[in-house]
Design an enzyme around this catalytic site. Sequence first.
Site, short mmCIF file in Angstrom:
data_model
loop_
_atom_site.label_atom_id
_atom_site.label_comp_id
_atom_site.label_asym_id
_atom_site.label_seq_id
_atom_site.Cartn_x
_atom_site.Cartn_y
_atom_site.Cartn_z
N ASP A 1 0.87 -1.19 0.00
CA ASP A 1 0.00 0.00 0.00
C ASP A 1 0.90 1.23 0.00
OD1 ASP A 1 -1.78 -2.09 0.50
OD2 ASP A 1 -3.02 -0.89 1.84
N LYS B 1 -6.93 3.35 -3.40
CA LYS B 1 -7.34 3.36 -1.99
C LYS B 1 -7.53 4.80 -1.54
CE LYS B 1 -5.30 2.11 2.54
NZ LYS B 1 -4.15 1.42 3.17
N LYS C 1 -10.28 0.21 -2.39
CA LYS C 1 -10.15 0.04 -0.94
C LYS C 1 -10.45 1.35 -0.21
CE LYS C 1 -6.83 -1.18 2.72
NZ LYS C 1 -5.46 -1.71 3.02
#
Length: 342
Positions: free
Chosen positions: A179, A242, A278
């Site tokens: 991430d 995300k 996400k």
Amino acid sequence: METVAVHNAANAAHQGASSRLPDGTHNRPRNTGMELDLSWVVDTRVNLSATERRVASLPGRRTVKKDAQAAWLLKAVTCIDLTTLNGDDTPERVKRLCAKAMNPIRADILDSLGMSGRTITTGAICVYHRFVATAVEALGDSGIPVAAVSTGFPAGLSPHHLKVKEIEASVADGAKEIDIVITREHVLTGNWTALYEEMKEYRAACGDAHVKAILATGDLKTLRNVAKASLVCMMAGADFIKTSTGKEGVNATLAVTLTMLRAIRAYQERTGIKIGYKPAGGISAAKDVLNYQFLMKDELGREWLESDLFRIGASSLLADIERQLEHHVTGAYSALNRHPIG
């Protein structure tokens, strides 16, 4: 107690877990990216009032109760990136979190739902690089991937060469997902070429590990910037986009989610590639995660309710889902502290 709705959820939840290969990697083609199309980025617009009306109407238009709600919540569990990103994290806390990821819902609750013997796990464990090796060892052959936050998380202001080295170190320690955080400055100044090149380098450093691009949407000021940053990161090869680090003043919202989902849809229409999504930060109640699931299904389709295309960055959310499921089978609410997550 076993109803059709909850029994079907068992199959759906198991399907989400089985969409991963035994080593925790994804069983889906990677996003190889495309050339930066600046005209597409510059011409991107977001209708703010229409977006606000759409998300405001969602709770009234969509609702599920009883068995159906239990089914949706079980599906949500399989999409959680169970996360600990605190300054006081320790190896023992990470090990406890991994144990919860492998058995996220108490056995007695699953038995009451008619789901004994079913394998339900969370989508991943998300930790700092320091704890990647600890989590990989604790998870063993469970098939649950470890996601590492990287590139100077959460601010993303470390020297670029160190960001790349951090990614490589996490992959070497066994992380299957990375991430990353983008440099917000590139978005705020409209330097889309710099954002594209940065994201491409991160994607290359990840190798076989899937990369989730954290946009830190609360810092990007406008939904138009969110849409543009989403497109650029996907063009550069992001497998997921995300919302947030969870450390910004404003994290995941339904308006931001709608904007990013429509960017994903536009990218798929252009390239044929499916990108994951996400939301992260501030999603702590079971009733809230349902709205994200509804929006995913409405905008992108049933396939985006599976863990290879949908993740929820959360920690305390799992405890509330377990508590709601216990209420479903017993008719009584228990104290939240009876549902520890780590």
